[in-house]
Design an enzyme around this catalytic site. Structure first.
Site, PDB file in Angstrom:
ATOM      1  N   GLY A  90     -50.821  -2.331  11.818  1.00 50.61           N
ATOM      2  CA  GLY A  90     -50.957  -3.756  12.098  1.00 50.61           C
ATOM      3  C   GLY A  90     -52.296  -4.088  12.726  1.00 50.61           C
ATOM      4  N   GLY A 124     -53.996  -7.989  15.659  1.00 51.91           N
ATOM      5  CA  GLY A 124     -54.767  -6.930  15.011  1.00 51.91           C
ATOM      6  C   GLY A 124     -55.846  -6.332  15.887  1.00 51.91           C
ATOM      7  N   ASP A 250     -42.337   6.423  14.178  1.00 56.73           N
ATOM      8  CA  ASP A 250     -43.646   6.070  13.616  1.00 56.73           C
ATOM      9  C   ASP A 250     -44.775   6.681  14.443  1.00 56.73           C
ATOM     10  OD1 ASP A 250     -42.341   4.031  15.332  1.00 56.73           O
ATOM     11  OD2 ASP A 250     -44.348   3.194  15.438  1.00 56.73           O
TER      12      ASP A 250
END
Ligand code: AMP
Ligand code: MG
Length: 484
Positions: A90, A124, A250
């Site tokens: 992201g 971001g 993750d």
């Protein structure tokens, strides 16, 4: 710019398109190169010598993308604190893969380089403090001999990121064996198309487990190999008192490297239930839970691989469970042997477990400093200080000395072994926070000095003195925030 010899490949982009989105970094207004890891660049043969300082800064801020480079954001999913979520880079971009002179393939990734299709609500971007934190801890982990992603550079963006406060923005360049995660397999398996998962498995095996190519049941062999790999990694963490803090699936890399340094920290006083992360209310990722979580994460990997393990799902489950159940034994053996080395035993026997546990219990009861206690023991003489003169400790010390006399190696060798696994210095949280704060205020000198002190953690030295004592009560950092 190609005169620099800077050339990246991208084998990842040959995977099915679902695994990534190609896009360029979002430019930043006023990039300033704060830190560049010359030594790392040297070791991996990354030659930026043909670039001027300004060109380097442009490259490492994402403001300039060399011809032939096609950055991409990777798609993945993951279980975060036990809950499944769709994720992806992201705020990160894979610039490409660099081949070292010895033929190793390494990912070059920007962290904080702008929004991507996987940003969800995020901006971001990354703040300077957390990027400096990842830089110093990952480099410290490497120096401690622990598999980890590395940090090549930090660039200040000249922009502000909005978190709870306004913070200076930054981009970290991360070097990794790869960014394949347990969560990448979870993402693949969601497509319910065996071919998608198979392509990822082939890629992983090619990149990190070439020996498995010969195996008949590659998916099962892979699972077994990751049991070994992750048990090894967690054993290293336990050795130095490292607490990852967000062991979501993750954040478990199939390169076997420690990855994603968010609210991680090293334990000061020994307490098995230590947690630093401000969001880990239930202690899911506490020090002592790390091996169980690793096994839990591997179970998620196994689930993703089931269709490739066996056509009959019941068969597949039985086979996967068999491998996963092996984790406890594999880990236990590695842990025992590691703890043995911390006490100077070249080979550990089952009987030694009691001696090890007794010491840990004593440390827990007395809240002794994890790092310093083991380093004190490594010095040979009876350690000085009030705690060490208690009856309980003396009794244990005598039993340990007797056990050492049974070693086949001489005492000097035992002590040398101990000094090679019990660090003299670790990046203590209060010191890290102190240097990050100075860094955020524009003074990077304390950060540089800390980095220097952590370069050779198994060698004693006067320059380590400021970094060795545990925090005073008022210096203790009680919580570490993700800072995302
Ligand atoms: P992490 O906690 O850093 O492992 O991140 C978990 C997920 O959140 C990953 O998919 C990240 O890419 C994403 N993420 C974290 N911070 C940001 C941000 N500032 N903007 C967009 N996505 C983010
Ligand atoms: Mg992550």
């Amino acid at each position: 710019m190609t005169k620099s010899g800077f050339q990246l490949e991208s084998t990842y982009a040959e995977l099915p398109g679902v695994f990534f989105s190609k896009l360029s970094p979002s430019p930043v207004s006023q990039p300033e190169l704060l830190i560049f890891n010359e030594k790392l660049a040297d070791v991996i043969g990354l030659d930026l010598s043909g670039m001027s300082g300004e060109e380097r800064t442009k490259l490492l801020s994402g403001n300039f993308v060399p011809d032939g480079t096609a950055p991409l954001a990777q798609a993945y999913a993951g279980h975060q604190f036990g809950n499944f979520t769709m994720l992806g880079d992201g705020r990160a971009l894979l610039l490409g893969e660099h081949l070292t002179p010895s033929g190793q393939r390494l990912d070059l990734q920007f962290k904080g380089s702008g929004r991507t299709p996987y940003s969800r609500g995020g901006d971001g971007r990354a703040a300077l403090g957390p990027m400096l934190r990842e830089y110093v801890i990952s480099e410290a982990m490497h120096a401690l001999g622990i598999p980890t992603t590395r940090s090549l550079a930090v660039v200040a963006t000249g922009e502000t990121v909005h978190r709870e406060n306004e913070l200076p923005g930054a981009i970290l360049t991360r070097i990794a064996g790869s960014h394949l995660r347990v969560g990448t397999f979870e993402f693949a398996s969601m497509h319910e198309d065996k071919a998608i998962t198979q392509s990822l498995l082939d890629y992983l095996i090619e990149r990190h487990f070439p020996e498995i190519k010969e195996k008949e049941n590659q998916a099962l062999a892979l699972l077994e190999a990751t049991v070994e790999q992750q048990a090894d990694l967690i054993t290293h963490w336990m050795r130095v008192g490292f607490i990852h803090g967000v062991m979501n699936t993750d954040n478990m890399a199939l390169s076997g490297e420690t990855i994603d340094y968010g609210p991680c920290a090293f334990m000061d006083a020994f307490a098995p239930d230590t947690v630093f992360s401000s969001i880990d209310h239930k202690g899911r990722y506490a020090y002592v839970n790390q091996p169980y979580i690793a096994q839990w994460n591997l179970a998620r990997l196994a689930e993703s691989l089931l269709p490739l393990i066996h056509e009959e799902s019941q068969e597949a489950i039985a086979m996967a469970e068999d491998s996963l159940n092996g984790f406890e034994q594999v880990y236990k053996a590695k842990w025992l042997s590691m703890m043995g080395t911390k006490l100077g035993f070249a080979e550990v026997s089952e009987d030694d477990e009691k001696l090890i546990t007794e010491l840990l219990d004593w440390m827990d009861e007395n809240s002794t400093d994890f790092t310093n206690t083991f380093r004190d023991l490594s010095k040979g003489d009876h350690p000085a200080g009030e705690l060490y003169s208690t009856e309980n400790f003396q009794a244990w010390h005598t039993r340990w000395q007797e056990r050492l006399r049974d070693e086949v190696q001489d005492l000097e060798s035992s002590l040398a072994l101990m000094r090679s696994v019990n660090p003299a210095v670790i990046p203590r949280n209060h010191k890290v926070e102190e240097t990050l704060q100075a860094g955020e205020e524009g003074d990077l000198k304390p950060f540089q000095e800390l980095l220097k002190a952590l370069e050779k953690p198994y060698e004693d030295g006067e320059h380590l003195k400021p970094y060795q004592p545990p925090p005073k009560p008022e210096e203790k950092v009680l919580q570490t925030f993700c800072g995302t």
